[in-house]
Design an enzyme around this catalytic site. Structure first.
Site, PDB file in Angstrom:
ATOM      1  N   ARG A 113       1.168  -0.726   0.244  1.00  0.00           N
ATOM      2  CA  ARG A 113       0.172  -0.192   0.222  1.00  0.00           C
ATOM      3  C   ARG A 113       1.226   0.993  -0.379  1.00  0.00           C
ATOM      4  NH1 ARG A 113      -3.433  -3.056   3.362  1.00  0.00           N
ATOM      5  NH2 ARG A 113      -4.963  -3.578   1.966  1.00  0.00           N
TER       6      ARG A 113
ATOM      7  N   LYS B 131       4.673  11.187 -11.305  1.00  0.00           N
ATOM      8  CA  LYS B 131       3.559  10.778 -12.191  1.00  0.00           C
ATOM      9  C   LYS B 131       4.390   9.704 -12.656  1.00  0.00           C
ATOM     10  CE  LYS B 131       1.428  14.390 -15.254  1.00  0.00           C
ATOM     11  NZ  LYS B 131       1.503  14.335 -16.894  1.00  0.00           N
TER      12      LYS B 131
ATOM     13  N   GLU C  87      12.392  17.484 -24.944  1.00  0.00           N
ATOM     14  CA  GLU C  87      12.080  18.737 -23.845  1.00  0.00           C
ATOM     15  C   GLU C  87      12.363  19.783 -22.753  1.00  0.00           C
ATOM     16  OE1 GLU C  87       8.904  17.171 -22.625  1.00  0.00           O
ATOM     17  OE2 GLU C  87       9.529  15.578 -23.401  1.00  0.00           O
TER      18      GLU C  87
ATOM     19  N   LYS D  27      10.203  23.124 -13.546  1.00  0.00           N
ATOM     20  CA  LYS D  27       9.471  22.036 -13.440  1.00  0.00           C
ATOM     21  C   LYS D  27       8.503  22.038 -11.818  1.00  0.00           C
ATOM     22  CE  LYS D  27       7.527  17.325 -14.152  1.00  0.00           C
ATOM     23  NZ  LYS D  27       7.300  15.996 -15.517  1.00  0.00           N
TER      24      LYS D  27
ATOM     25  N   GLU E   1      -2.687  18.217 -12.014  1.00  0.00           N
ATOM     26  CA  GLU E   1      -2.579  18.315 -13.666  1.00  0.00           C
ATOM     27  C   GLU E   1      -4.168  18.642 -13.412  1.00  0.00           C
ATOM     28  OE1 GLU E   1      -0.262  16.985 -16.094  1.00  0.00           O
ATOM     29  OE2 GLU E   1      -2.241  16.732 -17.991  1.00  0.00           O
TER      30      GLU E   1
ATOM     31  N   ARG F  47      -0.476  23.098 -15.064  1.00  0.00           N
ATOM     32  CA  ARG F  47       0.776  21.717 -14.713  1.00  0.00           C
ATOM     33  C   ARG F  47       0.227  21.400 -16.240  1.00  0.00           C
ATOM     34  NH1 ARG F  47       3.147  16.617 -11.481  1.00  0.00           N
ATOM     35  NH2 ARG F  47       4.576  15.612 -12.784  1.00  0.00           N
TER      36      ARG F  47
ATOM     37  N   ASN G 116       2.654  20.137 -20.990  1.00  0.00           N
ATOM     38  CA  ASN G 116       2.422  18.887 -22.853  1.00  0.00           C
ATOM     39  C   ASN G 116       2.144  19.578 -24.151  1.00  0.00           C
ATOM     40  OD1 ASN G 116       1.613  16.566 -20.687  1.00  0.00           O
ATOM     41  ND2 ASN G 116      -0.735  17.838 -20.286  1.00  0.00           N
TER      42      ASN G 116
ATOM     43  N   HIS H 126       3.564  17.964 -26.405  1.00  0.00           N
ATOM     44  CA  HIS H 126       2.550  16.566 -26.329  1.00  0.00           C
ATOM     45  C   HIS H 126       1.774  15.844 -26.835  1.00  0.00           C
ATOM     46  CE1 HIS H 126       6.149  17.088 -24.228  1.00  0.00           C
ATOM     47  NE2 HIS H 126       6.125  15.774 -23.534  1.00  0.00           N
TER      48      HIS H 126
ATOM     49  N   HIS I  18       2.433  12.907 -29.107  1.00  0.00           N
ATOM     50  CA  HIS I  18       1.911  11.458 -28.545  1.00  0.00           C
ATOM     51  C   HIS I  18       0.966  10.940 -29.933  1.00  0.00           C
ATOM     52  CE1 HIS I  18       2.045  11.841 -24.365  1.00  0.00           C
ATOM     53  NE2 HIS I  18       2.857  11.275 -25.028  1.00  0.00           N
TER      54      HIS I  18
ATOM     55  N   HIS J 204      10.270   9.448 -28.393  1.00  0.00           N
ATOM     56  CA  HIS J 204       9.449  11.020 -28.073  1.00  0.00           C
ATOM     57  C   HIS J 204       9.672  11.957 -28.111  1.00  0.00           C
ATOM     58  CE1 HIS J 204       6.623  12.258 -24.566  1.00  0.00           C
ATOM     59  NE2 HIS J 204       7.978  13.138 -24.449  1.00  0.00           N
TER      60      HIS J 204
HETATM   61  N1  GLY Z   1       5.451  15.293 -18.299  1.00  0.00           N
HETATM   62  C1  GLY Z   1       4.841  16.175 -17.600  1.00  0.00           C
HETATM   63  C2  GLY Z   1       4.412  16.141 -16.116  1.00  0.00           C
HETATM   64  O1  GLY Z   1       4.760  15.108 -15.772  1.00  0.00           O
HETATM   65  O2  GLY Z   1       3.218  16.840 -15.721  1.00  0.00           O
END
Ligand code: GLY
Length: 365
Positions: free
Chosen positions: A127, A149, A191, A233, A243, A247, A251, A254, A258, A270
């Site tokens: 957990r 993430k 990036e 970041k 997000e 946030r 993207n 992206h 994607h 990527h």
């Molecule tokens: N890679 C985008 C984020 O972490 O929100």
């Protein structure tokens, strides 16, 4: 630019706050912040078949020196195709067979795939256990290791299963970039360029000036650039961990990117897909009259200087357009696009005209 020995940044998330350490040599000497986490604990060090031969034993030695009670390891086959349930199950069962308890700590030693999977495993083992990120790719250093993430892929799409699970510490040693293949380095630079366009025009100017030194792997410069991106970041994540709003600006490029990855069956990696996606987003923004052509040309020039593609021949506009709706970031069948307004500033656009979106895609194919 200021060149420093070690930088320490903070991701400010109240009780989930953590530090990011950036400095040459940190893999071998991670210092007192790492010792505080590792001392007396059982550690599971997780790497893939690319990073394990290069760095696993060095990391194990450092973790043991930091006072860990024991340091076990798990190595899985490298590649996005292994960021799946099968590898996750193996990892978790390995942890259980070693009788690692809920006070143990997982350590991701690798690129984005390793970090995402380790973080997700940490989020659900017993957990939830602590974890530490030691990113080895530029993309992981500037993006995926920070912000919590985590996840794995499904055959239906990338990162469809996961959790927000913040690490306890991120340890970045830019000298690890020495073993990164050139194509992967450029992928990370996409990036970096993204951060410049979305929120840091000064960074844009620095990249503009030093593109050649970046391609030549000037490690002191990387230390500064990586720290700057991590700070950007960290600021965004501190404002919007899950997000719900701002946030999403991370993207940029992206959603188009994607879709291109899917349509080209990952022929584009990527970062390359994000670079083409940035060109599509910039073109759309110019067509919509919210971004000026001169700035788009500067973006094109920078991505060129970083040896990133701007176009991809061989994909169909309609296929890319349709694939954009499969991105999990889209909501209620409506496209959510990040569009530049000027270098260093973007907006979240929910009402882009579909004909113009198709036109922007077509202009880069
Ligand atoms: N890679 C985008 C984020 O972490 O929100």
């Amino acid at each position: 630019m200021r060149i420093s020995v070690m930088q320490q940044l903070k991701v400010d998330l109240s009780e989930r706050s953590y530090d990011i350490l950036i400095g040459a040599g940190l893999l071998d000497e991670p210092g007192s912040a790492a010792a505080e986490i590792f001392a007396g604990r059982s550690i599971l060090l997780i790497a893939d078949t690319n990073t394990a031969p290069l760095y696993l034993e060095r990391a194990r030695t450092a973790i043991n020196k930091a006072g860990a009670a024991r340091c076990e390891s798990f190595v899985f086959p490298a590649g996005e195709e292994n960021k799946n349930f099968a590898t996750l199950e193996e990892l978790l069962r390995h942890a259980a067979s070693l009788e690692l308890d809920r006070k143990s700590c997982f350590v991701a030693l690798g690129g984005g795939v390793c970090g995402d999977m380790t973080g997700f495993a940490a989020s659900c083992y017993m957990r939830g256990v602590d974890f530490v990120q030691i990113p080895t790719s530029l993309l992981a250093m500037v993006d995926s290791s920070v912000g919590g993430k985590t996840g794995i892929d499904l055959p239906e799409g990338k990162n469809l299963v996961g959790a927000f699970w913040q690490p306890q510490l991120v340890i970045i040693d830019p000298t690890l970039l020495k073993t990164l293949p050139a194509r992967e380095l450029r992928c990370g630079l996409a990036e970096v360029a993204k951060y410049a366009v979305i929120m840091d025009s000064e960074l844009f100017d620095i990249l503009d000036e030093y593109a050649e030194r970046l391609l030549a792997l000037d490690l002191e410069l990387y230390e500064e650039i990586v720290a700057r991106c991590c700070q950007l970041k960290a600021d965004v994540v501190a404002q919007d961990e899950r997000e719900g709003g701002i946030r999403a600006i991370l993207n940029y490029g992206h959603t188009f990117g994607h879709a291109l990855e899917i349509v080209t069956d990952f022929t584009l990696n990527h970062g390359e897909a994000v670079a083409v996606g940035m060109n599509m987003a910039g073109t759309l923004a110019v067509d919509m009259g919210v971004f000026n052509k001169k700035d788009l040309l500067r973006q094109i020039q920078l991505l060129n200087d970083l040896e990133l593609p701007q176009t991809f021949f061989g994909a169909q506009t309609e296929d890319v357009f349709k694939a954009m709706f499969k991105d999990k970031k889209q909501s209620g069948g409506k496209l959510v696009l990040i569009l530049p307004e000027k270098l260093g500033k973007v907006r979240i656009e929910r009402n882009a005209d579909e004909k113009m979106v198709r036109q922007a895609i077509g202009s880069c194919l």
